[in-house]
Scaffold this motif. Structure first.
Motif, PDB file in Angstrom:
ATOM      1  N   LEU A 185       0.852  -1.184   0.000  1.00 29.76           N
ATOM      2  CA  LEU A 185       0.000   0.000   0.000  1.00 29.76           C
ATOM      3  C   LEU A 185       0.886   1.232   0.000  1.00 29.76           C
ATOM      4  N   ALA A 186       0.525   2.236  -0.788  1.00 32.20           N
ATOM      5  CA  ALA A 186       1.279   3.495  -0.798  1.00 32.20           C
ATOM      6  C   ALA A 186       0.317   4.628  -0.474  1.00 32.20           C
ATOM      7  N   THR A 187       0.789   5.627   0.286  1.00 30.01           N
ATOM      8  CA  THR A 187      -0.061   6.785   0.570  1.00 30.01           C
ATOM      9  C   THR A 187       0.619   8.071   0.123  1.00 30.01           C
ATOM     10  N   ALA A 188      -0.248   9.044  -0.254  1.00 27.73           N
ATOM     11  CA  ALA A 188       0.206  10.384  -0.626  1.00 27.73           C
ATOM     12  C   ALA A 188      -0.336  11.325   0.427  1.00 27.73           C
ATOM     13  N   SER A 189       0.534  12.165   0.965  1.00 26.17           N
ATOM     14  CA  SER A 189       0.084  12.937   2.112  1.00 26.17           C
ATOM     15  C   SER A 189       0.391  14.428   1.994  1.00 26.17           C
TER      16      SER A 189
END
Lengths: 480, 339
Positions: free
Chosen positions: B271-275
């Motif tokens: 899973l990758a997140t952009a913050s």
């Protein structure tokens, strides 16, 4: 149930934003009767008092109380903003509490009363809604509703359907005339029905000038009935049109929006044709306040417009929304091609809410009509028209899925099974006696009403206009 | 030790880059943004570097918020703040990477926030600030017909994604909820409302099976939701013979700012997140953990992945560990995960 859900979903969809508070949202400027020129900056100060009143300190240092901006429902309709802020205004003007207040004032002959007499128009969908919920026959439900309104002080109770024939006949003539102009006028067909105020509101606000010429200018049965009543009944009831309250019993709140349009003001520019629109959910509240069970209500007759009228209740054949498409097809087939259509079947196209019927001559489709209910089907219709694709000659457009039987303010059952509820209503609707439109009878009625009128006068009585609403782009209301 | 290596930084957009997406073969990247253009990026045949292959413009009047390739790879859809969606078609064009706007989907009242193709390619979903989710049916003649207008959300709808195998669409909204819709009879209905986030749900992603959903929010948490079918062995109640989606994991305390996007790699399970703190983070579900209470293990944080807010991240569908990102800093970047 939230108030907004009693509107059709199409009206709710045009509700842009109920997040911004009304003072920011509403762009309607306050009307000031006495405009004072403020020439130098800082010469006017506005103070807000503890009681919330606004006071302006004038040049002489004297406080002047400022008028509160009065926003009427019609101002809100003319605005491209939200319906939500209109709701509170609307509830204030046409809700059942105001209606009960009026009934009490009339019963007590209160001197401060605004009206002297009440005339009620019952439309078929609310009657069916009560019949279905309380498991009585539609005839009984109609008699009970009539008794309720007489008990509340109504001088007359009519069926709106008694006036619907005049509306349908006018729709038929309007269509035939426009169909004949097809080759010379690009916007003459398709003709789109005008009876649904939710659809009209959407067309005016979202699509505006390109689509409005396609919408039939014939008033809805609600408005034709009300104009008729206000023209003819005051004499008999020994009152004035402005002091006669016309109350329409309708399946959705959108009809309140329609009643508030300034197009439906009478010659004095103040008196409305329809004073109140009361819906089934509100009638339930009235019954609750009166502490009366629907099934315990007495039975009463419904008044007739003329002696010639058949003493039984019957409604135009066709859809539960009023049978516009069916009548137009039948009338135009006879008028244009001398074909008498007996039974007309509408075939579903993509889903049950878009259904079509045709007249074929020698294997050629010469007339095409459709019933188009619900926003998704309206979308596809409008987009096809916009791209100049072939659609139909006439379309009965209704904002609610399944049409007016499924009006936003119809009674819901506790089980909340909308589909079963609707199919029950449709079964009830098929059981009521139907009639093909009797043009002679409608003409007689129309003649009794408008017999000596000029053509202009006649058009003023039976037709209306639409207005494109400019979209406002207010940066304050933009939310990401 | 796991690493996320920056492969390249792709300049070109003249403003915020809002969204990135891959074609099905994973060899073309598409991006869109404030400059009202869509850019297609591919590898230069000689140097193997990622370069801008073409720019699509003249489709929209305002910011382009979302862009995606159709499952057949022939079409690109774009959603704009001008209230419309454009369908760009490659087949009618002569040049290799040139697309032409062949259809405009109108109907939303205002800003369209996202557009997504169903896995089957038969439907398109769009969502808007007007609080509605629309389902469009793709006709054989290339016509798009509105199949449903869903007004289930009470606020701005930020994102729509389709289930990887079924015609089910999930939407994320400013009303703090996620809703799921499916077709019933000839209409679309909302069959699940996922409530737990305490602020705007910005984005969401299904895992490869479609049985798990990850959501990210302005409340700075990630949540994992699991599908429980009627009659499941865990005693999770269902109604109307429809599955229940239950929150089985909440990850908080990791993201100091809002999480704008989440992508679930269907090959690696990462899973990758952009913050909003300019960082990209990589997680995985600890395979040892209880499937009914999974544990999210943080593998990597790239603190200054971009110079400003990271708006979107997306895993390549074919090359394991290849990630694309875009930012307010006007750049698109490519990253390679090494585990």
């Amino acid at each position: 149930m939230a108030t907004s859900s009693r509107f059709s979903s199409i009206v709710q969809l045009t509700d842009l934003d109920d997040f911004i508070n009304p003072s920011q949202e509403c762009i309607k400027p306050a009307k000031t009767a006495n405009v004072k020129q403020v020439t130098s900056a800082g010469s006017a100060k506005i103070q807000i008092g503890d009681d919330g009143t606004y006071t302006q300190i004038n040049k002489e240092g004297q406080p002047e109380k400022l008028e509160k901006a009065q926003i009427t429902l019609n101002d809100c309709l003319a605005c491209s903003g939200c319906i939500t802020s209109a709701e509170s205004v609307l509830i204030g003007q046409q809700n059942h509490t105001e209606f009960l207040k009026l009934c009490k004032e009339i019963q007590l002959s209160s001197e401060s009363r605004m009206y002297d007499k009440i005339v009620v128009g019952l439309s078929s969908q609310p009657i069916l809604s009560f019949a279905n919920k309380f498991q009585v026959s539609p005839i009984e439900a109609r008699a009970k509703l009539s008794a309720l309104f007489r008990q509340l002080g109504a001088a007359k109770v009519f069926d709106v359907e008694s006036f619907a024939d005049m509306c349908l006949v006018e729709c038929g003539h309007d269509f035939v005339q426009r169909f004949r102009e097809k080759s010379t006028n690009a916007t003459s067909v398709p003709v789109l029905a005008s009876a649904c105020p939710g659809w009209i509101c959407y067309a005016e606000k979202t699509h505006g000038s390109w689509i409005l010429p396609h919408i039939s200018e014939v008033k809805s049965p609600q408005q034709i009935a009300a104009t008729f009543i206000k023209d003819l009944l005051p004499n008999e009831l020994q009152t004035d049109a402005s002091r006669l309250a016309v109350v329409m019993i309708m399946p959705c709140f959108d009809k309140k929006l329609e009643a508030s349009r300034s197009d439906f003001l009478r010659e004095d520019q103040q008196t409305k044709d329809v004073d109140f629109v009361i819906t089934p959910v509100e009638i339930e509240q009235i019954l609750e306040e009166l502490d009366v069970e629907f099934t315990d209500l007495d039975s009463s007759h419904v008044d007739h417009l003329s002696k010639a009228e058949i003493p039984t209740w019957n409604i135009p054949s066709g859809s539960g929304s009023g049978g516009y498409a069916e009548h137009v097809l039948r009338f135009a087939a006879k008028e244009l091609y001398d074909v008498t259509l007996e039974h007309i079947t509408f075939q579903p196209v993509k889903n049950s809410d878009i259904r079509e019927a045709f007249l074929e001559m020698d294997g050629q489709q010469v007339l095409s009509v459709a019933i188009c209910n619900g926003f998704r089907n309206i979308q596809n219709l409008v987009q096809k028209m916009k791209r100049k694709k072939r659609t139909y000659d006439y379309v009965e457009v209704m904002a609610c899925p399944s049409g007016c039987l499924n009006g936003g303010a119809q009674l819901r059952l506790e089980s909340n099974e909308t589909k079963i509820l609707l199919s029950n209503l449709e079964i009830l609707h098929t059981k009521i006696e139907k009639h093909d439109i009797d043009e002679t009878k409608a003409d007689d009625l129309c003649h009794a009403w408008l017999g000596k009128s000029s053509i202009e006068e006649r058009l003023k009585r039976l037709r209306t206009n639409y207005h494109a609403v400019q979209k406002s782009t207010n940066a304050l209301t933009v939310k990401w | 030790m796991a690493r996320l290596d920056e492969l390249c930084k792709l300049p070109g957009h003249q403003g915020i880059v809002w969204n990135v997406g891959w074609n099905q073969e994973g060899n073309i990247l598409v991006s869109c943004g404030e400059d009202k253009t869509i850019r297609l990026w591919g590898r230069n045949v000689n140097s193997n570097d990622w370069v801008c292959r073409s720019i699509l413009s003249d489709g929209h009047q305002r910011t382009i918020r979302s862009v995606s390739f159709s499952p057949c790879n022939k079409l690109i859809s774009s959603a704009s703040f001008d209230g419309t969606c454009c369908i760009w078609d490659k087949s009618t064009s002569t040049e290799g990477n040139q697309y032409e706007c062949t259809a405009t989907l109108e109907g939303h009242e205002n800003e369209v926030k996202c557009v997504a193709w169903s896995a089957s390619g038969s439907f398109l979903a769009t969502c808007s600030r007007d609080k509605s989710v629309w389902i469009w049916e793709v006709g054989e003649d290339g016509e798009f017909e509105c199949a449903a207008v869903l007004s289930a959300h009470t606020q701005d709808v930020k994102k729509v994604v389709w289930h990887p195998h079924q015609d089910i669409v999930a939407s994320a909204s400013y009303d703090n909820t996620v809703k799921m819709f499916c077709e019933e009879d000839d209409d679309w209905i909302c069959f699940a409302t996922l409530k737990s986030h305490e602020s705007t749900v910005w984005s969401l992603a299904f895992d490869s099976t479609g049985k798990l959903l990850a959501t990210c929010s302005d409340d700075r948490t990630i949540k994992i939701w699991k599908e429980y079918l009627p009659g499941n062995e865990f005693g999770v109640a269902t109604s109307d013979n429809m599955p229940t989606w239950k929150c089985v994991c909440t990850l908080s305390g990791v993201h100091p700012r809002a999480i704008y996007d989440i992508s679930w790699c269907h090959q690696t399970g990462l899973l990758a997140t952009a913050s909003g703190d300019d960082a990209i983070r990589i997680f995985r579900i600890d395979p040892e953990s209880d499937p009914n209470a999974p544990f999210l293990e943080q593998l990597i944080t790239v603190p200054r992945a971009h110079e400003q807010d990271v708006n979107s991240v997306v895993w390549n569908p074919c090359i394991p560990g290849l990630l694309a990102s875009c930012s307010d800093d006007m750049h698109v970047k490519l990253w390679q995960f090494k585990g």
